[in-house]
Design a protein around this motif. Structure first.
Motif, PDB file in Angstrom:
ATOM      1  N   GLN A   1       0.310   3.715   1.558  1.00  0.00           N
ATOM      2  CA  GLN A   1       1.148   2.519   1.539  1.00  0.00           C
ATOM      3  C   GLN A   1       1.467   2.115   0.103  1.00  0.00           C
ATOM      4  O   GLN A   1       2.618   1.806  -0.230  1.00  0.00           O
ATOM      5  N   GLN A   2       0.450   2.133  -0.755  1.00  0.00           N
ATOM      6  CA  GLN A   2       0.673   1.787  -2.153  1.00  0.00           C
ATOM      7  C   GLN A   2       1.630   2.765  -2.824  1.00  0.00           C
ATOM      8  O   GLN A   2       2.525   2.365  -3.592  1.00  0.00           O
ATOM      9  N   GLN A   3       1.484   4.062  -2.514  1.00  0.00           N
ATOM     10  CA  GLN A   3       2.361   5.061  -3.105  1.00  0.00           C
ATOM     11  C   GLN A   3       3.799   4.882  -2.629  1.00  0.00           C
ATOM     12  O   GLN A   3       4.753   4.988  -3.417  1.00  0.00           O
ATOM     13  N   LEU A   4       3.976   4.594  -1.335  1.00  0.00           N
ATOM     14  CA  LEU A   4       5.316   4.414  -0.787  1.00  0.00           C
ATOM     15  C   LEU A   4       5.970   3.137  -1.303  1.00  0.00           C
ATOM     16  O   LEU A   4       7.181   3.109  -1.584  1.00  0.00           O
ATOM     17  N   GLU A   5       5.193   2.077  -1.441  1.00  0.00           N
ATOM     18  CA  GLU A   5       5.752   0.823  -1.969  1.00  0.00           C
ATOM     19  C   GLU A   5       6.187   0.992  -3.417  1.00  0.00           C
ATOM     20  O   GLU A   5       7.206   0.419  -3.835  1.00  0.00           O
ATOM     21  N   LYS A   6       5.446   1.784  -4.156  1.00  0.00           N
ATOM     22  CA  LYS A   6       5.834   2.052  -5.546  1.00  0.00           C
ATOM     23  C   LYS A   6       7.175   2.778  -5.610  1.00  0.00           C
ATOM     24  O   LYS A   6       7.930   2.639  -6.581  1.00  0.00           O
ATOM     25  N   ALA A   7       7.480   3.549  -4.549  1.00  0.00           N
ATOM     26  CA  ALA A   7       8.735   4.301  -4.500  1.00  0.00           C
ATOM     27  C   ALA A   7       9.890   3.475  -3.947  1.00  0.00           C
ATOM     28  O   ALA A   7      11.013   3.986  -3.825  1.00  0.00           O
ATOM     29  N   GLY A   8       9.632   2.189  -3.582  1.00  0.00           N
ATOM     30  CA  GLY A   8      10.717   1.327  -3.160  1.00  0.00           C
ATOM     31  C   GLY A   8      10.726   0.959  -1.695  1.00  0.00           C
ATOM     32  O   GLY A   8      11.607   0.210  -1.245  1.00  0.00           O
ATOM     33  N   PHE A   9       9.763   1.453  -0.913  1.00  0.00           N
ATOM     34  CA  PHE A   9       9.692   1.121   0.506  1.00  0.00           C
ATOM     35  C   PHE A   9       8.922  -0.188   0.728  1.00  0.00           C
ATOM     36  O   PHE A   9       8.026  -0.526  -0.047  1.00  0.00           O
ATOM     37  N   THR A  10       9.251  -0.883   1.792  1.00  0.00           N
ATOM     38  CA  THR A  10       8.466  -2.024   2.266  1.00  0.00           C
ATOM     39  C   THR A  10       7.662  -1.539   3.468  1.00  0.00           C
ATOM     40  O   THR A  10       8.251  -1.091   4.466  1.00  0.00           O
ATOM     41  N   VAL A  11       6.339  -1.622   3.384  1.00  0.00           N
ATOM     42  CA  VAL A  11       5.481  -0.946   4.360  1.00  0.00           C
ATOM     43  C   VAL A  11       4.592  -1.941   5.096  1.00  0.00           C
ATOM     44  O   VAL A  11       4.002  -2.844   4.483  1.00  0.00           O
ATOM     45  N   GLN A  12       4.491  -1.751   6.401  1.00  0.00           N
ATOM     46  CA  GLN A  12       3.547  -2.512   7.221  1.00  0.00           C
ATOM     47  C   GLN A  12       2.731  -1.534   8.059  1.00  0.00           C
ATOM     48  O   GLN A  12       3.275  -0.659   8.728  1.00  0.00           O
TER      49      GLN A  12
END
Length: 509
Positions: free
Chosen positions: A371-382
């Motif tokens: 989740q942290q890696q994806l959010e760093k790439a610009g995604f909003t994750v739940q």
């Protein structure tokens, strides 16, 4: 195009023995005085509670195999080759026809295993409303030639049919196991050395020794099974002496166990990030799948999440498959990954629904890192984290955008084609990613039709490369499974394929 770090495919036709122990019993057990079946009940803690009351057509099938309740016509030996089980021999008469000669055996209700009962069992599997994954790419027709001879035909050539018939999902049960409403009950209807006497919901099962087993009388008088979904609780049950065997010890708990109870098993289990390709979801956009692939770094999980009990992902299959190293193919993704700003623009603030399950303790931790890696790439994750049986239906229905998933890739046949077909073809019955790609389908079909082992391996690798090029799946790590076994127990099977655990030779000291 950007080159993916995942450079190939590995699978198994002959898996080298990795640990002591065999997976097909060849003789009966005996106690110290030479008398078979000395007695004693084994207490086992399993991780994943039953999905469908131990129906062989669900993920529950592996329980029937692990605890030696049911058998197929064939089994897999320690090298991953087809070995006799209820069939004592077989031959291929033409491209689509095989003949199997049955051994003398009985079901746990005392009736004989006959060709008609085998035809009945395989017919029910073939006609099941939800087909077993192992039949994703083949249709079987079974016919009784006489009381002890079964002919099986397939619509197209199936060079690995004997391997396919070793699947836990194709275990042969007595006719009474199959109800008119389509449900299947293995309670007292298998052929193995242990019969299920009682199944208590999703929490417990009582198994008793079946003394009429064709392979000899088991050492144990029975097995008491408890399902404990929480990994820490399973480890605690072993430490406290409440159970004798606890499967899938979380890596965080493994080093807390006495070294005499901790058994590391090189595994064909791969943990991946599956991305839902279906229309309407975030990852229907191939460029966003590419962004997720670029963002995710599975190597970050090896020490922080798995405590060193994992290897970096090489593809869909890992180092537990020894021939892979010289057969890997470079994978080139089909699209370039967008920048972080482009990801934000394309997703328009839509939330990425990231799912995983609690049955394997490492997966929720891994999901948090991803989740942290994806959010760093610009995604909003739940995140949505639940017990697996509570979410399987939603996963298959495509109600999540991504899944952190742990898969025994050679579970169904010991051959990779069935796994690839069930998980990644357009009509695959376990296609959680919703992948529907003509190039992938053609590549898997070409591999399925190849009978020469070396050429089949090469075509499997080409199919794997096509799958990875779609970014529908991002391999993370190849697990090393830790099994917890009391020093008071001998003969527990350490199986890289996770199909075997207890057999007639398992005993209490």
């Amino acid at each position: 195009m950007r080159t993916s770090p995942f450079r190939g495919l590995v699978t198994v036709f002959a898996l080298a023995p990795l640990l002591a122990g065999c997976f097909v019993s060849e003789d009966g057990g005996s106690d110290a005085d030479g008398a078979p079946g000395a007695g004693g009940r084994l207490r086992v803690a399993l991780a994943v509670p039953p999905v469908q009351a131990l129906s062989p057509y669900s993920n529950d099938a592996t329980v029937l195999s692990k605890l030696s309740v049911a058998e197929g016509l064939t089994a897999l030996d320690k090298d991953g080759a087809a070995a006799p089980a209820l069939a004592k021999s077989w031959k291929r008469t033409n491209d689509t026809t095989w003949t199997f000669e049955l051994r003398k055996a009985t079901f746990q209700n005392g009736t004989e295993v006959t060709a008609e009962s085998v035809v009945n069992a395989l017919g029910h599997a073939n006609a099941a409303e939800t087909k077993p994954r192992v039949l994703s790419d083949v249709t079987l027709t079974a016919k009784a030639e006489d009381a002890d001879t079964v002919t099986i035909t397939t619509k197209t050539a199936d060079p690995v049919l004997p391997l396919r018939l070793a699947s836990p999902a194709l275990g042969i049960l007595a006719p009474e196991a199959y109800a008119k409403d389509g449900t299947v009950s293995p309670v007292g209807t298998g052929t193995g050395p242990f019969a299920i006497a009682k199944l208590t919901g999703k929490s417990k099962a009582t198994l008793n020794r079946y003394d009429g087993y064709w392979g000899g009388k088991a050492e144990l008088s029975g097995i008491d099974v408890t399902w404990i979904a929480d990994g820490t609780a399973r480890a605690n049950a072993l430490r406290s002496g409440d159970v004798d065997v606890a499967e899938w010890i979380p890596t965080a708990q493994a080093k807390l166990l006495d070294k005499n109870t901790r058994h590391e098993v090189p595994s064909v289990r791969t943990d991946s990030l599956l991305l839902n390709n279906r229309d309407g979801g975030i990852f229907a956009d191939a460029t966003l799948r590419a962004a997720a692939r670029e963002a995710v770094d599975g190597s970050a999980l090896i020490d922080s999440v798995f405590g060193g009990y994992a290897d970096p992902a090489q593809g869909l299959f890992g180092p537990a498959v020894p021939w892979a190293a010289g057969k890997r193919i470079e994978v080139v993704s089909r699209v370039e990954a967008p920048t972080t700003d482009e990801v934000k623009a394309r997703t328009k603030g839509e939330t990425l629904r990231l799912a995983t399950y609690t049955n394997r303790a490492e997966l929720p931790e891994a999901a948090t890192v991803l989740q942290q890696q994806l959010e760093k790439a610009g995604f909003t994750v739940q995140q949505d984290v639940r017990e697996y049986t509570q979410m399987e239906g939603d996963l298959l229905a495509g109600k999540y955008d991504a899944l952190v998933f742990s898969r025994v890739t050679l579970l169904d046949t010991g051959d990779a084609v069935a796994y690839l077909a069930s998980d990644f073809t357009g009509d695959g019955v376990y296609n959680i990613a919703g992948l529907n790609d003509a190039k992938v389908d053609r590549a898997i079909k070409a591999a399925a039709e190849e009978s020469d082992t070396s050429r089949r391996q090469q075509k499997i690798m080409r199919a794997e490369a096509e799958i990875l090029s779609t970014d529908a799946v991002v391999p993370l790590v190849h697990e090393k499974v830790v099994q917890g076994i009391s020093p008071d127990v001998e003969g527990v099977l350490l199986d890289p394929r996770e199909r075997s655990l207890v057999d007639i030779n398992t005993r209490l000291k």
